[in-house]
Design an enzyme around this catalytic site. Structure first.
Site, PDB file in Angstrom:
ATOM      1  N   ASP A  35      -0.552   1.270   6.672  1.00 46.33           N
ATOM      2  CA  ASP A  35      -0.487   2.365   7.347  1.00 46.33           C
ATOM      3  C   ASP A  35       0.350   1.974   8.777  1.00 46.33           C
ATOM      4  O   ASP A  35      -0.331   1.215   9.538  1.00 46.33           O
ATOM      5  CB  ASP A  35      -1.769   3.089   7.645  1.00 46.33           C
ATOM      6  CG  ASP A  35      -2.150   3.777   6.332  1.00 46.33           C
ATOM      7  OD1 ASP A  35      -1.272   4.428   5.698  1.00 46.33           O
ATOM      8  OD2 ASP A  35      -3.291   3.462   5.719  1.00 46.33           O
ATOM      9  N   MET A  68       4.430   6.080   9.428  1.00 45.26           N
ATOM     10  CA  MET A  68       4.204   7.488   9.901  1.00 45.26           C
ATOM     11  C   MET A  68       4.689   7.144  11.482  1.00 45.26           C
ATOM     12  O   MET A  68       3.857   7.203  12.492  1.00 45.26           O
ATOM     13  CB  MET A  68       2.729   7.689  10.128  1.00 45.26           C
ATOM     14  CG  MET A  68       2.035   8.158   8.648  1.00 45.26           C
ATOM     15  SD  MET A  68       0.297   8.229   8.432  1.00 45.26           S
ATOM     16  CE  MET A  68       0.150   6.474   8.117  1.00 45.26           C
ATOM     17  N   GLY A 142      -3.153  10.014  10.277  1.00 44.14           N
ATOM     18  CA  GLY A 142      -3.114   9.706  11.954  1.00 44.14           C
ATOM     19  C   GLY A 142      -4.543   8.488  11.723  1.00 44.14           C
ATOM     20  O   GLY A 142      -4.656   7.960  12.648  1.00 44.14           O
TER      21      GLY A 142
END
Length: 220
Positions: A35, A68, A142
């Site tokens: 991530d 992201m 997140g």
């Protein structure tokens, strides 16, 4: 389609990263999920290409880099060079999504487009034939360890119907709150790749047993 498990290193013990990645590989994990968060698109800051390089040195399985971040096109070459096999971009950060997919393919990597829980499937309908994979976020991105959003299940099912109706063989991945309790529902809805972080790397029974438990639960 066979179900694949993609442990997310966001939940790993970074002081034992190589060891835990190798443990996941030995337990049969088909992928490792990294991530990448920039503190702008999502309210957290995590890894960069150096982390992908470190994971690449630790495993031979597929590495997927989930970007992201804003302006992903600026950094896609860096993640490709670092060793990511699949580069995943958020639809919400790509005003020229088709061009970004072409950029990833031009680097000889697989392209995945990611949708947040509130982003409609209609926003990617025009590129479904161009991607190798679609990832549906089943939490708001997140942070790790969030509770699975059951409201995403109909969306997963609709996407599976869309892919099957067009005869597309791309993977349908889910990410967020995935573990033995939620795996059966997402697989039944049509997912075939499961990202699991805390359920793997923070499991009391250990990484191998945790992967086995998720895989067993996914056999619906």
């Amino acid at each position: 389609m066979p179900v694949e498990i993609a442990p997310s290193i966001l939940a790993a013990d970074l002081t034992r990263l190589a060891e835990q990645v190798k443990e996941a590989e030995a337990a049969g994990a088909e992928r490792i999920h990294v991530d990448i968060m920039d503190g702008r698109f999502v309210p957290n800051l995590t890894f960069g290409p150096i982390m992908v390089e470190a994971v690449r040195r630790s495993t031979k399985v597929i590495i997927e880099a989930h970007l992201m971040i804003v302006e992903p096109e600026r950094y896609i070459p860096d993640f490709a060079k670092a060793g990511a096999d699949i580069i995943e971009v958020q639809q919400e950060t790509c005003p020229h999504l088709h061009q970004t997919i072409q950029q990833i393919h031009g680097l000889h990597k697989k392209a995945c487009v990611v949708l947040n829980p509130a982003t409609p499937l209609a926003t990617i309908e025009e590129v479904l034939g161009d991607v190798d994979e679609v990832l549906i976020m089943t939490v708001n991105p997140g942070f790790g360890g969030q509770q699975f959003l059951e409201t995403t299940l109909p969306k997963i099912a609709r996407l599976r119907q869309m892919l099957d109706a067009r005869g597309l063989g791309c993977d349908l991945e889910v990410d967020g709150g995935i573990g033995p309790a939620t795996a059966p529902a997402v697989v039944k809805a049509g997912a075939n790749v499961l990202v699991a972080g805390a359920a793997v790397f923070k499991a009391k029974q250990g990484v191998a047993a945790a992967i086995q438990a998720i895989r067993a639960a996914a056999q619906v």
